[in-house]
Motif scaffolding. Structure first.
Motif, PDB file in Angstrom:
ATOM      1  N   ILE A  49       0.835  -1.201   0.000  1.00 12.47           N
ATOM      2  CA  ILE A  49       0.000   0.000   0.000  1.00 12.47           C
ATOM      3  C   ILE A  49       0.871   1.252   0.000  1.00 12.47           C
ATOM      4  O   ILE A  49       0.591   2.218  -0.725  1.00 12.47           O
ATOM      5  CB  ILE A  49      -0.965  -0.011   1.209  1.00 12.47           C
ATOM      6  CG1 ILE A  49      -2.020  -1.089   1.011  1.00 12.47           C
ATOM      7  CG2 ILE A  49      -1.630   1.347   1.404  1.00 12.47           C
ATOM      8  CD1 ILE A  49      -2.850  -1.376   2.239  1.00 12.47           C
ATOM      9  N   GLY A  50       1.947   1.258   0.771  1.00 12.21           N
ATOM     10  CA  GLY A  50       2.856   2.399   0.803  1.00 12.21           C
ATOM     11  C   GLY A  50       3.531   2.644  -0.532  1.00 12.21           C
ATOM     12  O   GLY A  50       3.669   3.794  -0.970  1.00 12.21           O
ATOM     13  N   ILE A  51       3.940   1.582  -1.202  1.00 14.82           N
ATOM     14  CA  ILE A  51       4.564   1.728  -2.523  1.00 14.82           C
ATOM     15  C   ILE A  51       3.565   2.289  -3.528  1.00 14.82           C
ATOM     16  O   ILE A  51       3.898   3.192  -4.310  1.00 14.82           O
ATOM     17  CB  ILE A  51       5.137   0.372  -2.994  1.00 14.82           C
ATOM     18  CG1 ILE A  51       6.367   0.011  -2.163  1.00 14.82           C
ATOM     19  CG2 ILE A  51       5.475   0.408  -4.476  1.00 14.82           C
ATOM     20  CD1 ILE A  51       6.883  -1.389  -2.394  1.00 14.82           C
ATOM     21  N   ILE A  52       2.336   1.798  -3.499  1.00 15.19           N
ATOM     22  CA  ILE A  52       1.314   2.282  -4.428  1.00 15.19           C
ATOM     23  C   ILE A  52       0.995   3.745  -4.173  1.00 15.19           C
ATOM     24  O   ILE A  52       0.917   4.559  -5.110  1.00 15.19           O
ATOM     25  CB  ILE A  52       0.047   1.406  -4.335  1.00 15.19           C
ATOM     26  CG1 ILE A  52       0.343   0.018  -4.901  1.00 15.19           C
ATOM     27  CG2 ILE A  52      -1.128   2.049  -5.073  1.00 15.19           C
ATOM     28  CD1 ILE A  52      -0.756  -0.993  -4.656  1.00 15.19           C
ATOM     29  N   TRP A  55       3.893   5.856  -5.393  1.00 16.68           N
ATOM     30  CA  TRP A  55       3.937   5.885  -6.853  1.00 16.68           C
ATOM     31  C   TRP A  55       2.921   6.885  -7.402  1.00 16.68           C
ATOM     32  O   TRP A  55       3.240   7.715  -8.258  1.00 16.68           O
ATOM     33  CB  TRP A  55       3.676   4.484  -7.370  1.00 16.68           C
ATOM     34  CG  TRP A  55       3.805   4.294  -8.855  1.00 16.68           C
ATOM     35  CD1 TRP A  55       4.553   5.035  -9.723  1.00 16.68           C
ATOM     36  CD2 TRP A  55       3.162   3.293  -9.639  1.00 16.68           C
ATOM     37  NE1 TRP A  55       4.428   4.546 -10.984  1.00 16.68           N
ATOM     38  CE2 TRP A  55       3.576   3.465 -10.970  1.00 16.68           C
ATOM     39  CE3 TRP A  55       2.303   2.260  -9.331  1.00 16.68           C
ATOM     40  CZ2 TRP A  55       3.144   2.645 -11.996  1.00 16.68           C
ATOM     41  CZ3 TRP A  55       1.884   1.433 -10.363  1.00 16.68           C
ATOM     42  CH2 TRP A  55       2.300   1.639 -11.671  1.00 16.68           C
ATOM     43  N   PHE A  56       1.682   6.828  -6.888  1.00 22.40           N
ATOM     44  CA  PHE A  56       0.654   7.764  -7.339  1.00 22.40           C
ATOM     45  C   PHE A  56       0.983   9.199  -6.930  1.00 22.40           C
ATOM     46  O   PHE A  56       0.780  10.131  -7.710  1.00 22.40           O
ATOM     47  CB  PHE A  56      -0.724   7.370  -6.811  1.00 22.40           C
ATOM     48  CG  PHE A  56      -1.347   6.239  -7.562  1.00 22.40           C
ATOM     49  CD1 PHE A  56      -1.491   6.277  -8.934  1.00 22.40           C
ATOM     50  CD2 PHE A  56      -1.806   5.124  -6.891  1.00 22.40           C
ATOM     51  CE1 PHE A  56      -2.068   5.240  -9.638  1.00 22.40           C
ATOM     52  CE2 PHE A  56      -2.391   4.074  -7.580  1.00 22.40           C
ATOM     53  CZ  PHE A  56      -2.523   4.128  -8.954  1.00 22.40           C
ATOM     54  N   LEU A  57       1.491   9.395  -5.727  1.00 22.12           N
ATOM     55  CA  LEU A  57       1.839  10.738  -5.271  1.00 22.12           C
ATOM     56  C   LEU A  57       2.971  11.321  -6.113  1.00 22.12           C
ATOM     57  O   LEU A  57       2.935  12.490  -6.488  1.00 22.12           O
ATOM     58  CB  LEU A  57       2.234  10.709  -3.792  1.00 22.12           C
ATOM     59  CG  LEU A  57       2.508  12.053  -3.134  1.00 22.12           C
ATOM     60  CD1 LEU A  57       1.265  12.930  -3.185  1.00 22.12           C
ATOM     61  CD2 LEU A  57       2.945  11.853  -1.702  1.00 22.12           C
ATOM     62  N   GLN A  64       1.752  17.904 -11.727  1.00 20.85           N
ATOM     63  CA  GLN A  64       1.503  19.273 -11.285  1.00 20.85           C
ATOM     64  C   GLN A  64       2.667  20.190 -11.652  1.00 20.85           C
ATOM     65  O   GLN A  64       2.473  21.324 -12.051  1.00 20.85           O
ATOM     66  CB  GLN A  64       1.257  19.313  -9.773  1.00 20.85           C
ATOM     67  CG  GLN A  64      -0.047  18.708  -9.345  1.00 20.85           C
ATOM     68  CD  GLN A  64      -1.242  19.473  -9.848  1.00 20.85           C
ATOM     69  OE1 GLN A  64      -1.206  20.698  -9.991  1.00 20.85           O
ATOM     70  NE2 GLN A  64      -2.308  18.764 -10.144  1.00 20.85           N
ATOM     71  N   LYS A  65       3.895  19.690 -11.497  1.00 22.69           N
ATOM     72  CA  LYS A  65       5.074  20.480 -11.820  1.00 22.69           C
ATOM     73  C   LYS A  65       5.128  20.751 -13.319  1.00 22.69           C
ATOM     74  O   LYS A  65       5.423  21.876 -13.744  1.00 22.69           O
ATOM     75  CB  LYS A  65       6.332  19.753 -11.380  1.00 22.69           C
ATOM     76  CG  LYS A  65       7.593  20.533 -11.572  1.00 22.69           C
ATOM     77  CD  LYS A  65       8.798  19.766 -11.052  1.00 22.69           C
ATOM     78  CE  LYS A  65      10.072  20.559 -11.279  1.00 22.69           C
ATOM     79  NZ  LYS A  65      11.243  19.816 -10.836  1.00 22.69           N
ATOM     80  N   ARG A  66       4.824  19.740 -14.148  1.00 20.85           N
ATOM     81  CA  ARG A  66       4.837  19.890 -15.591  1.00 20.85           C
ATOM     82  C   ARG A  66       3.718  20.843 -16.029  1.00 20.85           C
ATOM     83  O   ARG A  66       3.876  21.607 -16.987  1.00 20.85           O
ATOM     84  CB  ARG A  66       4.648  18.531 -16.245  1.00 20.85           C
ATOM     85  CG  ARG A  66       5.174  18.475 -17.648  1.00 20.85           C
ATOM     86  CD  ARG A  66       5.077  17.101 -18.281  1.00 20.85           C
ATOM     87  NE  ARG A  66       5.368  16.003 -17.386  1.00 20.85           N
ATOM     88  CZ  ARG A  66       4.765  14.828 -17.431  1.00 20.85           C
ATOM     89  NH1 ARG A  66       3.848  14.580 -18.338  1.00 20.85           N
ATOM     90  NH2 ARG A  66       5.081  13.874 -16.595  1.00 20.85           N
TER      91      ARG A  66
END
Length: 69
Positions: A49-52, A55-57, A64-66
């Protein structure tokens, strides 16, 4: 012998050792739900769950930066 194969076998051995040492059943309670599972399975689910979420964050922040440029 190949270093990748040795590393993979060592990692697999450590995972098996971790699972064997953490077979104790723990009970997790959240609001009205209660579930019992082995400690190693719980840690695996939390890691997944932490990896997912990470990854999404990361993808969201990169988007957002782009978008702001």
């Amino acid at each position: 012998m190949n270093y990748k194969l040795i590393s993979l076998l060592l990692l697999a051995g450590l995972v098996v050792l971790f699972i064997i040492q953490n077979v104790a059943v723990v009970e997790i309670q959240f609001l009205f739900w209660s579930i019992k599972m082995s400690r190693s399975l719980l840690m695996f689910f939390l890691l997944t769950i932490g990896i997912i979420i990470g990854w999404f964050l990361h993808g969201f922040l990169k988007h957002q930066k782009r978008k702001s440029l």
